[in-house]
Structure formats: structure tokens, C-alpha cells
Scaffold this motif. Sequence first.
Motif, PDB file in Angstrom:
ATOM      1  N   ARG A 122     -19.354  18.730 -18.169  1.00 14.14           N
ATOM      2  CA  ARG A 122     -18.870  18.123 -19.403  1.00 14.14           C
ATOM      3  C   ARG A 122     -17.933  16.945 -19.113  1.00 14.14           C
ATOM      4  N   GLU A 139     -27.351  14.408 -27.400  1.00 19.34           N
ATOM      5  CA  GLU A 139     -26.427  15.323 -26.736  1.00 19.34           C
ATOM      6  C   GLU A 139     -25.427  15.897 -27.729  1.00 19.34           C
ATOM      7  N   LEU A 173     -25.286  16.107 -17.243  1.00 19.71           N
ATOM      8  CA  LEU A 173     -26.277  16.982 -17.878  1.00 19.71           C
ATOM      9  C   LEU A 173     -26.903  17.935 -16.859  1.00 19.71           C
ATOM     10  N   GLN A 205     -20.175  14.056 -18.215  1.00 24.11           N
ATOM     11  CA  GLN A 205     -20.793  13.528 -19.437  1.00 24.11           C
ATOM     12  C   GLN A 205     -19.797  12.690 -20.239  1.00 24.11           C
ATOM     13  N   PHE A 246     -23.604  10.090 -16.873  1.00 26.73           N
ATOM     14  CA  PHE A 246     -23.876  11.002 -17.986  1.00 26.73           C
ATOM     15  C   PHE A 246     -25.014  11.950 -17.629  1.00 26.73           C
TER      16      PHE A 246
END
Length: 425
Positions: free
Chosen positions: A84, A5, A68, A87, A64
Motif C-alpha cells: 500500500r 484501484e 499491486l 501504491q 504503483f
Amino acid sequence: MIAFEAMGVGTAMPAVVADLGSVSSYAWPFVAFTAASVVGTVLGGRWCDQRGPRGTLVTSPMLFGAGLLVAGTAPSMAQLLVGRVLQGLGAGAVAVAVYVLIALVYSERARPAVFALMSSAWVLPALVGPPVAGVVTERLSWHWVFLGIVPFVVVAVVLVLPAVRDLPAGRPARTGAHGRGIVAAALAAAAAVAALSWAGQHPTGLPAAVVAVVALALLVPALRRLLPAGSFRARRGIAAVVASRGLLSGAFFTVNAYLPLMLTSTHGWSLSAAGIPLIVGALGWSSAAAWQGRHPDLSRPTLLRVGFAFVTVGIAGLLAVAPSWGVAWLSLPFWVVAGVGMGLGFSSLSFLLLARSAEAGPGRVGSDSAAAQLTDQLSQATLVGVGGALLATTTSPAVALPLLIAGLLVLAVVGTGIAGRTNPL
């Protein structure tokens, strides 16, 4: 999962911002991730100490992965920022949980090799992540850079579920490491990171100065609550470990962030060529980490001092690269040296973190691991912001970056001096 990532999304971000926003909003996806990571780090450490790492090791990758999916399907900047944040929460928490897991499962003698394996997890993403992300963005869409990492999340959860089934519960500390104020302190630190990032992007004028002052007013008391006592003075033991982590990460990763700009804007290198020093630096890191993993009997405070010294030499060498008269190719050997220093120093700090945390008392591994990771995040965010302010207030990168490197060199020298304080004796 996290390495792919980090390497892939950074490559695709110019296309993301061009599609969803403007250049002025370029930093906000990174700021949202970093600020959320602060909260995830602190709360993940608290949860691991109270309940053990089992739940965090399962739920954090899922969080997480949800981020995404949200970011990968985003039609607007607002949805991208929500993704974001998710994440960042997941990445911050899972990194702490891994440290707690290592403390539970592996003997002290085995830990150097385990930390070497953790370093090796970044090698393949560092080599293939940026070019693959570039091809995917150009041929398909930036959306698939986010969505393409989701299978890694699925594999991670499937692999970890049977491995964590029998892990013991945590042992909460009795020393106040998990009071009610920790949530407020985490949120204050996250808000301060976002505010400092904004001020760094708008370094001129009264509003930026006011925002920076307010951010520091939030950050200092929050850090006193979140970090071990004596961290600002690098007091012997766990406090010195946490302080060293911030100095080492801040110095290395800030240079890492600006090195491609130095080579492209000052010396005319292509983007592909400018990424080569980062690759050789990552290889130097993984090689040195593997070497220290095969020598568990070496003194870790001594290895840390050697690592700081190597990073100091690597950063000092870039003073011969950064000016307009500099020699660009010197960035390759000097950044290999800095990478070797990180392989020795960062792995040693990880080992010392668990050892000194155990000496400080039971139920502290999660909170102390969170404190170390927090200094990583805050030092990098602050120093990258300083670099941005220098770029905005000077005539060119050829002027700003030598000043930045000189300041980071001072931090590396300070780290070399305090490395021995990580030994409590």
C-alpha cells in the motif's frame, strides 16, 4: 489505473482484513496509502519542476504496479502495508505529473476539455469497479483484485513511453519552492496524517489527545513549507485556489465516504442499494465536467462559485436524510446535485491551478499542483477522522452523521464565499 484501484480495493478491503488481520486494523491499509501519497505528491511535484514530467510519468506507474504485486501476493498484514505504501507513492506522484504534462502540452483554451476527459476516466471504474471486485473476491480471492489491476499498469506504461519521449526538461523555480527542507516537511506531513488517523479511530482517552496534539504540531509547520504563502488565509491567486481545493474535496468526499453507512445503518438499505447515490453522483460529476469542457470561454471563478453552491445544496439536502426520521430516497437527487457541483467546481479549480501557477512564476506547476493535491489528501483524512470520532462518541450514526454534515455544510458555504478570490484582480 488509479480509479479502478480506488473503487476495487475499497470493496475488497473487508475480506482482506478478515484474512490478514482484525477489525481493529481495518483502517491501516488506507492510512498507509494516504500517508505515502503525501510523500509521493510532494516529491513528484519537486521532480517534475526540476526534471520535467517525463521520468515521473514512467516510473510512478511502475512503482504503483510493484505495490499491486506486493499487496496481491501478501501473506501477512505487514507485506500488505508495504504494498500500500508503494501504491501511494506511485499514485501521488503520477497525479501531479499529469497536471504538469497538461500545462506543457495543451493551450489554456483546450484545458477545460482535457480536464473533462480526466473526469470521465472515473465513470467506468465507478460503475463496474465495486461489483466486479465483489464478484472476484467472492469467487476467486481478494488477491486477484490487486493483481487484476496490473495489466492496466502495463498498458499505461506502454502508451505513455512514446508520448513523453520528446517532452522538455523542467524549469526549477527561483522562489524557494524546492529547498532541502521539502523532503523533511513531506515526511512530517505523512507522519501527521497517520497519527491523526489513529487518533480518529481511538477518540477517547488521553493517549489519543496527546497523539492528535503532536500530529498538529508536526502538520502546521510542514504545511507552511509545502503550501503557497497565504493558503490558510485564502489570499488572492494561487493560495485561494489551493484553499478552495481543500474545502471542496474535503466537504464532498467526506460525505461520500459516510453516505453508504447513513443509508444502511439508519435506513436499512442493502449495501448494493446504498451504493446507488455514489454512482449517480459520479455520473452527475462527469456530465457537468463534460459540459464545462465545451464552454472554454466561461469565467472559471464564476463556475467555481456555482459548483460550490451546488455542493452546498447537495450537502444541505442530506440533513433531511441523515436523522432517523429522514427520507432516505432524497439522497439520490441531492447527491446528483452535489456531483454536478463537483464536475463544475473541480474542473474549474484544475484550470485555475495551472493559470495562477503560471502567473506566479516559472517552474512552479509541479509544486503548486502538489500543494493542491496535498490539501485534497489532508482535508479528506482529517474530516473522515472527525466523522469516525463522532461515531465513536455518540449513540448512533443517526446522531453523529447529522452533526458531521452540518459541519461540512459550513465548509461548503465558506468555499462559496472565497471562490471569487481565485481571480487575482
